[in-house]
Scaffold this motif. Sequence first.
Motif, PDB file in Angstrom:
ATOM      1  N   GLN A  68       0.829  -1.195   0.140  1.00  0.00           N
ATOM      2  CA  GLN A  68      -0.067  -0.045   0.247  1.00  0.00           C
ATOM      3  C   GLN A  68       0.865   1.084   0.158  1.00  0.00           C
ATOM      4  OE1 GLN A  68      -3.056  -0.938   3.109  1.00  0.00           O
ATOM      5  NE2 GLN A  68      -4.370   0.173   1.845  1.00  0.00           N
ATOM      6  N   MET A  69       2.108   1.063  -0.538  1.00  0.00           N
ATOM      7  CA  MET A  69       3.081   2.533  -0.593  1.00  0.00           C
ATOM      8  C   MET A  69       2.245   3.800  -1.249  1.00  0.00           C
ATOM      9  SD  MET A  69       5.775   3.807   0.524  1.00  0.00           S
ATOM     10  CE  MET A  69       6.339   2.288   1.388  1.00  0.00           C
ATOM     11  N   LEU A  70       1.630   3.063  -2.448  1.00  0.00           N
ATOM     12  CA  LEU A  70       0.893   4.489  -3.006  1.00  0.00           C
ATOM     13  C   LEU A  70      -0.293   4.832  -2.438  1.00  0.00           C
ATOM     14  CD1 LEU A  70       0.971   3.171  -6.711  1.00  0.00           C
ATOM     15  CD2 LEU A  70       2.376   4.603  -5.722  1.00  0.00           C
ATOM     16  N   ALA A  71      -0.794   4.395  -1.464  1.00  0.00           N
ATOM     17  CA  ALA A  71      -1.825   4.732  -0.425  1.00  0.00           C
ATOM     18  C   ALA A  71      -1.116   5.760   0.502  1.00  0.00           C
ATOM     19  CB  ALA A  71      -2.689   3.625   0.273  1.00  0.00           C
ATOM     20  N   THR A  72       0.020   5.339   1.047  1.00  0.00           N
ATOM     21  CA  THR A  72       0.666   6.205   1.758  1.00  0.00           C
ATOM     22  C   THR A  72       1.187   7.247   1.176  1.00  0.00           C
ATOM     23  OG1 THR A  72       1.881   4.048   3.098  1.00  0.00           O
ATOM     24  CG2 THR A  72       3.031   6.410   3.411  1.00  0.00           C
ATOM     25  N   PHE A  73       1.785   7.364  -0.054  1.00  0.00           N
ATOM     26  CA  PHE A  73       1.898   8.716  -1.017  1.00  0.00           C
ATOM     27  C   PHE A  73       0.679   9.537  -0.943  1.00  0.00           C
ATOM     28  CE2 PHE A  73       5.608   6.445  -3.274  1.00  0.00           C
ATOM     29  CZ  PHE A  73       6.528   6.601  -2.099  1.00  0.00           C
ATOM     30  N   SER A  74      -0.524   8.880  -1.218  1.00  0.00           N
ATOM     31  CA  SER A  74      -1.615   9.752  -1.604  1.00  0.00           C
ATOM     32  C   SER A  74      -1.957  10.747  -0.087  1.00  0.00           C
ATOM     33  CB  SER A  74      -2.926   8.902  -1.690  1.00  0.00           C
ATOM     34  OG  SER A  74      -2.655   8.131  -2.889  1.00  0.00           O
ATOM     35  N   ILE A  75      -1.735  10.005   0.854  1.00  0.00           N
ATOM     36  CA  ILE A  75      -2.316  10.615   2.256  1.00  0.00           C
ATOM     37  C   ILE A  75      -1.110  11.840   2.529  1.00  0.00           C
ATOM     38  CG2 ILE A  75      -2.150  10.355   4.728  1.00  0.00           C
ATOM     39  CD1 ILE A  75      -2.804   7.312   4.340  1.00  0.00           C
ATOM     40  N   LEU A  76       0.194  11.468   2.338  1.00  0.00           N
ATOM     41  CA  LEU A  76       1.070  12.534   2.488  1.00  0.00           C
ATOM     42  C   LEU A  76       0.990  13.700   1.489  1.00  0.00           C
ATOM     43  CD1 LEU A  76       3.902  13.416   3.452  1.00  0.00           C
ATOM     44  CD2 LEU A  76       5.031  11.739   1.783  1.00  0.00           C
ATOM     45  N   LEU A  77       0.788  13.467  -0.067  1.00  0.00           N
ATOM     46  CA  LEU A  77       0.422  14.402  -0.605  1.00  0.00           C
ATOM     47  C   LEU A  77      -0.659  15.409  -0.388  1.00  0.00           C
ATOM     48  CD1 LEU A  77       0.769  12.764  -4.237  1.00  0.00           C
ATOM     49  CD2 LEU A  77       2.648  14.390  -3.059  1.00  0.00           C
ATOM     50  N   VAL A  78      -1.736  14.919   0.135  1.00  0.00           N
ATOM     51  CA  VAL A  78      -2.592  15.721   0.527  1.00  0.00           C
ATOM     52  C   VAL A  78      -2.268  16.610   2.056  1.00  0.00           C
ATOM     53  CG1 VAL A  78      -5.129  15.806   1.777  1.00  0.00           C
ATOM     54  CG2 VAL A  78      -4.525  14.264  -0.090  1.00  0.00           C
ATOM     55  N   ILE A  79      -1.560  16.190   2.897  1.00  0.00           N
ATOM     56  CA  ILE A  79      -0.972  16.745   3.910  1.00  0.00           C
ATOM     57  C   ILE A  79       0.112  17.741   3.260  1.00  0.00           C
ATOM     58  CG2 ILE A  79       0.374  16.469   6.171  1.00  0.00           C
ATOM     59  CD1 ILE A  79      -0.793  13.737   6.441  1.00  0.00           C
ATOM     60  N   LEU A  80       0.714  17.428   2.543  1.00  0.00           N
ATOM     61  CA  LEU A  80       1.693  18.482   1.830  1.00  0.00           C
ATOM     62  C   LEU A  80       0.946  19.884   1.296  1.00  0.00           C
ATOM     63  CD1 LEU A  80       4.653  16.217   0.435  1.00  0.00           C
ATOM     64  CD2 LEU A  80       4.425  17.247   2.778  1.00  0.00           C
ATOM     65  N   GLN A  81      -0.080  19.259   0.638  1.00  0.00           N
ATOM     66  CA  GLN A  81      -0.813  20.434  -0.027  1.00  0.00           C
ATOM     67  C   GLN A  81      -1.321  21.293   1.185  1.00  0.00           C
ATOM     68  OE1 GLN A  81      -1.123  21.329  -3.181  1.00  0.00           O
ATOM     69  NE2 GLN A  81      -1.881  22.949  -2.420  1.00  0.00           N
ATOM     70  N   GLY A  82      -1.838  20.640   2.038  1.00  0.00           N
ATOM     71  CA  GLY A  82      -2.390  21.511   3.287  1.00  0.00           C
ATOM     72  C   GLY A  82      -1.380  22.104   3.920  1.00  0.00           C
ATOM     73  N   ILE A  83      -0.197  21.742   4.005  1.00  0.00           N
ATOM     74  CA  ILE A  83       1.030  22.838   4.601  1.00  0.00           C
ATOM     75  C   ILE A  83       1.187  23.834   3.755  1.00  0.00           C
ATOM     76  CG2 ILE A  83       3.469  22.838   4.974  1.00  0.00           C
ATOM     77  CD1 ILE A  83       3.229  19.817   5.971  1.00  0.00           C
ATOM     78  N   ASP A  84       1.277  23.858   2.391  1.00  0.00           N
ATOM     79  CA  ASP A  84       1.347  25.044   1.386  1.00  0.00           C
ATOM     80  C   ASP A  84       0.156  25.752   1.395  1.00  0.00           C
ATOM     81  OD1 ASP A  84       3.724  23.749   0.601  1.00  0.00           O
ATOM     82  OD2 ASP A  84       3.181  23.462  -1.311  1.00  0.00           O
ATOM     83  N   TRP A  85      -0.835  25.380   1.394  1.00  0.00           N
ATOM     84  CA  TRP A  85      -2.095  26.106   1.810  1.00  0.00           C
ATOM     85  C   TRP A  85      -2.175  27.165   3.108  1.00  0.00           C
ATOM     86  CZ3 TRP A  85      -6.089  21.901   0.067  1.00  0.00           C
ATOM     87  CH2 TRP A  85      -6.262  21.959  -1.412  1.00  0.00           C
ATOM     88  N   CYS A  86      -1.514  26.316   4.181  1.00  0.00           N
ATOM     89  CA  CYS A  86      -1.454  27.204   5.233  1.00  0.00           C
ATOM     90  C   CYS A  86      -0.281  28.391   5.185  1.00  0.00           C
ATOM     91  CB  CYS A  86      -1.052  26.388   6.234  1.00  0.00           C
ATOM     92  SG  CYS A  86      -2.422  25.199   7.123  1.00  0.00           S
TER      93      CYS A  86
END
Length: 275
Positions: A103-121
């Motif tokens: 499920q590495m790509l699932a991990t990557f998907s979660i991480l990308l959402v969080i990183l986008q959130g960091i950039d939005w902040c």
Amino acid sequence: MKNEICKKGFTDFQLKWIALVLMVMDHIHYFFEFTGKIPEWFSMLGRLSAPLFLFCLLEGFQHTRNRKKYFLRIYVIAVGMGLLQYIFICFVRRPDGFVPQNQMLATFSILLVILQGIDWCKQKKWGRGLSAIVLPLIWPFVGMGLIQAVPSAANAVLLLHYTLLPMHSAIIDGGTYFILEGILLYLFRKRRALQAAVFFVLALILEGVFPFLLTPGATAEMLITTMYGWMSGFAAIPMYLYNGQRGKGNKKLFYWFYPAHVYILYGISWVMQLL
């Protein structure tokens, strides 16, 4: 002179090829360990694969022209693989009961959402940013709470986990520690030496010290024989040697090779057990 030295390092595609070869070695051991003929060092070297793909993921996220498309490409494959994994778990298993937990790509998907959130902040888009950071992190607790409150919902939550809404705490291939490593790699991306050092130390702590302390009866020898996840920290070396260049290659290859080789190896191992 500094630029010339920089260009002598690894390009993005070269790092991906190194990661790909190490990944295949790791998975050969993973799927065919039952034969007793695959050396353990295949997986030891394979510990470097996921961090290198992670590093390249962050570089891609940072430089892509279309983050939405970049995310969806990974997410769609993750959902498809998760659905197959759910089918394997619930309906069809290898003769020995083994089910791949890739499920590495699932991990990557979660991480990308969080990183986008960091950039939005960073852009002071607080509502969108905090939602993108907090919701993926608390979803596992919500899901487990739902199962405890309504036991009959367990199958639905399990299906969501393996498809649309993966829970970072329930992912074996990646998961919570890996997401934390990814966040810190991203935050230190502009200082390469510090980025590599932080990853090395964090990998030793999260995948070496913590498992050792939390495993009853663990010995120092086990850190070499079975509990060698900490070896992923050595991926910091090629990360540091990254020269900032994309390099030449077919980027689509790496997206599709991952699921293709997983199911080919799983299928071959299945046939071998039937013979």
